[in-house]
Every structure is written in structure tokens, then in C-alpha cells.
Write a protein that holds these residues in place. Structure first.
Motif, PDB file in Angstrom:
ATOM      1  N   HIS A  36       0.954  -1.245   0.077  1.00  0.00           N
ATOM      2  CA  HIS A  36       0.028   0.092   0.188  1.00  0.00           C
ATOM      3  C   HIS A  36       0.942   1.268   0.141  1.00  0.00           C
ATOM      4  CE1 HIS A  36      -3.617  -2.333   1.488  1.00  0.00           C
ATOM      5  NE2 HIS A  36      -2.742  -3.259   1.693  1.00  0.00           N
ATOM      6  N   GLN A  38       0.982   5.680   0.884  1.00  0.00           N
ATOM      7  CA  GLN A  38       0.168   6.907   1.143  1.00  0.00           C
ATOM      8  C   GLN A  38       1.229   8.124   0.974  1.00  0.00           C
ATOM      9  OE1 GLN A  38      -0.720   7.097   5.360  1.00  0.00           O
ATOM     10  NE2 GLN A  38      -2.311   8.567   5.261  1.00  0.00           N
ATOM     11  N   LYS A  42      -2.755  12.581   1.307  1.00  0.00           N
ATOM     12  CA  LYS A  42      -3.933  11.632   0.559  1.00  0.00           C
ATOM     13  C   LYS A  42      -3.984  10.314   1.533  1.00  0.00           C
ATOM     14  CE  LYS A  42      -2.670  12.948  -4.040  1.00  0.00           C
ATOM     15  NZ  LYS A  42      -2.245  12.399  -5.623  1.00  0.00           N
ATOM     16  N   GLN A  43      -4.816   9.546   1.099  1.00  0.00           N
ATOM     17  CA  GLN A  43      -5.292   8.525   1.970  1.00  0.00           C
ATOM     18  C   GLN A  43      -4.415   7.358   1.639  1.00  0.00           C
ATOM     19  OE1 GLN A  43      -9.550   7.609   1.379  1.00  0.00           O
ATOM     20  NE2 GLN A  43     -10.050   8.773   3.412  1.00  0.00           N
ATOM     21  N   ARG A  44      -4.203   6.190   2.477  1.00  0.00           N
ATOM     22  CA  ARG A  44      -3.475   5.129   1.917  1.00  0.00           C
ATOM     23  C   ARG A  44      -4.214   4.480   1.108  1.00  0.00           C
ATOM     24  NH1 ARG A  44      -0.755   1.532   6.657  1.00  0.00           N
ATOM     25  NH2 ARG A  44      -0.142   3.841   7.259  1.00  0.00           N
ATOM     26  N   GLU A  45      -3.448   3.737  -0.101  1.00  0.00           N
ATOM     27  CA  GLU A  45      -4.270   3.326  -1.137  1.00  0.00           C
ATOM     28  C   GLU A  45      -3.625   1.731  -1.281  1.00  0.00           C
ATOM     29  OE1 GLU A  45      -4.226   4.950  -5.004  1.00  0.00           O
ATOM     30  OE2 GLU A  45      -1.974   5.346  -4.960  1.00  0.00           O
ATOM     31  N   LEU A  46      -4.257   0.714  -1.850  1.00  0.00           N
ATOM     32  CA  LEU A  46      -3.796  -0.254  -2.225  1.00  0.00           C
ATOM     33  C   LEU A  46      -3.143  -0.316  -3.735  1.00  0.00           C
ATOM     34  CD1 LEU A  46      -3.368  -3.583  -1.783  1.00  0.00           C
ATOM     35  CD2 LEU A  46      -5.783  -3.858  -3.308  1.00  0.00           C
ATOM     36  N   ALA A  60      -3.533  -1.919  -8.489  1.00  0.00           N
ATOM     37  CA  ALA A  60      -4.202  -0.660  -8.739  1.00  0.00           C
ATOM     38  C   ALA A  60      -3.837  -0.258 -10.257  1.00  0.00           C
ATOM     39  CB  ALA A  60      -3.780   0.594  -7.938  1.00  0.00           C
TER      40      ALA A  60
END
Length: 122
Positions: A36, A38, A42-46, A60
Motif C-alpha cells: 500500500h 500513502q 492523501k489516504q493510504r491506497e492499495l 491498482a
């Protein structure tokens, strides 16, 4: 269980980096391991995930065709090969693992690494 990441750093746009994440501790089964990220504000993303049972991978959309996740079961290590890096890939990258850590309890426990910073300059 501990997850330890390595391999972050500075790269130029178009360049490559390889991240590693090794798990230590008592693990009876691996459900999946993933990366993941971040970015600031911003938000943490996969980014990418690989399942434990059959190695199915998920990416992603923003990294498809550029990043590759792989694993070494003997070492309980997952890798993220990052090619054709872009400045937008700049972030702290976190390793995640979902493991069965009790012999008679089939439920998963979620673990996170401490993060490794990737900076891509234009």
C-alpha cells in the motif's frame, strides 16, 4: 509477527526500484500479502496484492503494467518491482500481511510494516 520493508529511496522518473518485505514470527498460513502507499495529504491506497494460496495478483489501475508483485514462500518475503516510475508514485510504501498465526484458529490477523519512502524526481 513482524514485517520489515527495505528498498525505498530516490529514483528519477522512468527509473526503477525494488521493494522487499520479509515476515518473521510464527505463521501457519498466508492469506495474502500486499503493498500500500500513502502520499502526503492523501489516504493510504492499495498498490498490489498477491494471495497466499494460488498467487493471484491484483493491481491498482495506476500501476498496472509498471509494477509487479511477487513472493518467495520459503523466505515469507514479498517484492514489489517498480518500473517506469513517475513523480506521482512518490509516497511511503507499506507492506501488509494477513496471516493465520494460531494453529487452531483459522482467522487472519493483519500486520503492517513500518513503511519505506519512495521519492521519484521529475
Amino acid at each position: 509477527v513482524q514485517l520489515v520493508e527495505s528498498g525505498g529511496g530516490l529514483a528519477q522518473a522512468g527509473g526503477s526500484l525494488r521493494l522487499s518485505c520479509s515476515a518473521s514470527g510464527i505463521i501457519f498460513a498466508i492469506s495474502d500479502m500486499s503493498w500500500h502507499r500513502q502520499a502526503p495529504g492523501k489516504q493510504r491506497e492499495l498498490v498490489a496484492l498477491i494471495t497466499g494460496r494460488d498467487g493471484t495478483t491484483i493491481y491498482a489501475d495506476s500501476v498496472k503494467g509498471r509494477f509487479t508483485i511477487s513472493r518467495d514462500d520459503a523466505k515469507i518475503t514479498v517484492y514489489l518491482q517498480m518500473n517506469s516510475l513517475k513523480p506521482d508514485d512518490t509516497a511511503v510504501y507499506y507492506c501488509n500481511g494477513r496471516f493465520q498465526v494460531a494453529e487452531r484458529d483459522l482467522s487472519d490477523t493483519n500486520f503492517w510494516g513500518q513503511g519505506t519512502r519512495v521519492t521519484v524526481s521529475s
